[in-house]
Design a protein around this motif. Structure first.
Motif, mmCIF file in Angstrom:
data_model
loop_
_atom_site.group_PDB
_atom_site.id
_atom_site.type_symbol
_atom_site.label_atom_id
_atom_site.label_comp_id
_atom_site.label_asym_id
_atom_site.label_seq_id
_atom_site.Cartn_x
_atom_site.Cartn_y
_atom_site.Cartn_z
ATOM 1 N N TYR A 217 -62.045 -7.456 -37.258
ATOM 2 C CA TYR A 217 -62.783 -6.750 -38.299
ATOM 3 C C TYR A 217 -64.233 -7.232 -38.367
ATOM 4 O O TYR A 217 -65.156 -6.432 -38.471
ATOM 5 N N GLU B 147 -55.765 -4.159 -29.690
ATOM 6 C CA GLU B 147 -55.748 -4.190 -31.158
ATOM 7 C C GLU B 147 -56.231 -2.858 -31.726
ATOM 8 O O GLU B 147 -55.695 -2.374 -32.727
ATOM 9 N N PRO C 204 -55.868 -6.305 -40.792
ATOM 10 C CA PRO C 204 -56.439 -7.325 -41.669
ATOM 11 C C PRO C 204 -57.945 -7.489 -41.434
ATOM 12 O O PRO C 204 -58.475 -7.081 -40.406
ATOM 13 N N ARG C 205 -58.595 -8.099 -42.380
ATOM 14 C CA ARG C 205 -60.030 -8.394 -42.252
ATOM 15 C C ARG C 205 -60.175 -9.743 -41.546
ATOM 16 O O ARG C 205 -60.573 -10.745 -42.115
ATOM 17 N N ASP C 206 -59.858 -9.684 -40.260
ATOM 18 C CA ASP C 206 -59.832 -10.862 -39.399
ATOM 19 C C ASP C 206 -61.049 -10.868 -38.464
ATOM 20 O O ASP C 206 -62.034 -10.168 -38.711
ATOM 21 N N ALA C 207 -60.970 -11.646 -37.380
ATOM 22 C CA ALA C 207 -62.086 -11.735 -36.423
ATOM 23 C C ALA C 207 -62.385 -10.368 -35.792
ATOM 24 O O ALA C 207 -63.553 -10.041 -35.542
ATOM 25 N N THR D 44 -62.513 -11.888 -46.396
ATOM 26 C CA THR D 44 -62.811 -11.954 -44.966
ATOM 27 C C THR D 44 -63.388 -13.316 -44.638
ATOM 28 O O THR D 44 -64.171 -13.871 -45.408
ATOM 29 N N ASP D 45 -63.031 -13.862 -43.484
ATOM 30 C CA ASP D 45 -63.625 -15.113 -43.003
ATOM 31 C C ASP D 45 -64.914 -14.772 -42.251
ATOM 32 O O ASP D 45 -64.869 -14.320 -41.102
ATOM 33 N N ARG E 147 -54.011 -0.572 -34.227
ATOM 34 C CA ARG E 147 -54.498 -0.122 -35.534
ATOM 35 C C ARG E 147 -54.497 1.402 -35.642
ATOM 36 O O ARG E 147 -54.178 1.944 -36.702
#
Length: 112
Positions: free
Chosen positions: A38, A86, A33-36, A105-106, A90
């Protein structure tokens, strides 16, 4: 050199040929995911941001009888060692052919 090594304590470094390094980054980004994680790997201002640099190399380093000829051959990826689990997850997802669809994305940690 010892000072530089000490400054990278707690960080992992991987060197790639440039094209392979770009493929590595794409695979890792697309397999989660486009998380922290990313955000760290893609934005230089994120807390604990990954450092990705392209290092020019002189062919004359290996053939000292030749004139200098620089080219972009080395891509170096440096990231906090706590990202290793992680990253491995991935890469496993990528190897299995699984990707995560693009999503918002956040970016709040970088003030976007």
């Amino acid at each position: 050199m010892a000072e530089w090594v000490e400054s990278r304590r707690g960080w992992a470094l991987i060197d790639f040929p440039v094209d392979s390094g770009l493929a590595f980054l794409s695979a890792v980004a697309n397999a989660g995911p486009r998380d922290a994680f990313y955000v760290r790997m893609t934005h230089w201002a994120a807390p604990d941001a990954w450092d990705v640099t392209v290092k020019p190399m002189d062919a004359a380093m290996f053939h000292e009888d030749q004139l200098s000829h620089f080219g972009l051959r080395l891509l170096q990826v440096s990231f906090p060692a706590y990202d290793l689990p992680e990253l491995a997850r991935r890469l496993g997802e990528h190897a299995a052919g699984r990707t995560v669809p693009p999503a918002p994305t956040d970016w709040s940690t970088v003030g976007r």
